[in-house]
Design a protein around this motif. Structure first.
Motif, PDB file in Angstrom:
ATOM      1  N   ARG A 138      85.326  -5.831  40.285  1.00 45.56           N
ATOM      2  CA  ARG A 138      85.958  -4.506  40.303  1.00 45.56           C
ATOM      3  C   ARG A 138      86.739  -4.266  39.021  1.00 45.56           C
ATOM      4  N   ASP A 139      87.334  -5.321  38.471  1.00 39.04           N
ATOM      5  CA  ASP A 139      88.000  -5.208  37.168  1.00 39.04           C
ATOM      6  C   ASP A 139      87.003  -4.758  36.102  1.00 39.04           C
ATOM      7  N   VAL A 140      85.828  -5.377  36.110  1.00 40.92           N
ATOM      8  CA  VAL A 140      84.788  -5.051  35.127  1.00 40.92           C
ATOM      9  C   VAL A 140      84.329  -3.603  35.314  1.00 40.92           C
ATOM     10  N   LEU A 141      84.105  -3.202  36.564  1.00 36.60           N
ATOM     11  CA  LEU A 141      83.698  -1.822  36.816  1.00 36.60           C
ATOM     12  C   LEU A 141      84.742  -0.823  36.318  1.00 36.60           C
ATOM     13  N   GLU A 142      86.001  -1.130  36.507  1.00 29.94           N
ATOM     14  CA  GLU A 142      87.061  -0.230  36.038  1.00 29.94           C
ATOM     15  C   GLU A 142      87.025  -0.093  34.515  1.00 29.94           C
ATOM     16  N   GLU A 143      86.800  -1.196  33.834  1.00 29.72           N
ATOM     17  CA  GLU A 143      86.711  -1.154  32.369  1.00 29.72           C
ATOM     18  C   GLU A 143      85.497  -0.342  31.929  1.00 29.72           C
ATOM     19  N   VAL A 144      84.384  -0.523  32.601  1.00 29.79           N
ATOM     20  CA  VAL A 144      83.177   0.244  32.282  1.00 29.79           C
ATOM     21  C   VAL A 144      83.432   1.726  32.519  1.00 29.79           C
TER      22      VAL A 144
END
Length: 66
Positions: free
Chosen positions: A5-11
């Motif tokens: 979810r951290d990665v998705l937020e950055e994307v």
């Protein structure tokens, strides 16, 4: 789950607006499932992770798998 979810937020932050809106729609449905399967962490303000990320303030039952 939290790292994903951290990665998705950055994307989401880096995508152009049209693509961001489309992905955000899909992520919102996944977020709803995660909210249903987790509980609020009453000690989240004492933890080391970023308190501004709502998924970091949730408790899971034994694992991060969805």
């Amino acid at each position: 789950m939290r790292h994903a979810r951290d990665v998705l937020e950055e994307v989401l932050r880096q995508l152009p607006s049209r693509s961001r809106a489309e992905l955000k729609h899909h992520v919102a449905s996944l977020d709803a499932v995660y909210l249903e399967r987790t509980l609020p962490d009453p000690f989240a303000d004492r933890r080391q992770w970023r308190a501004d990320l709502w998924w970091r303030r949730r408790l899971t039952m034994g694992g991060e798998a969805m």
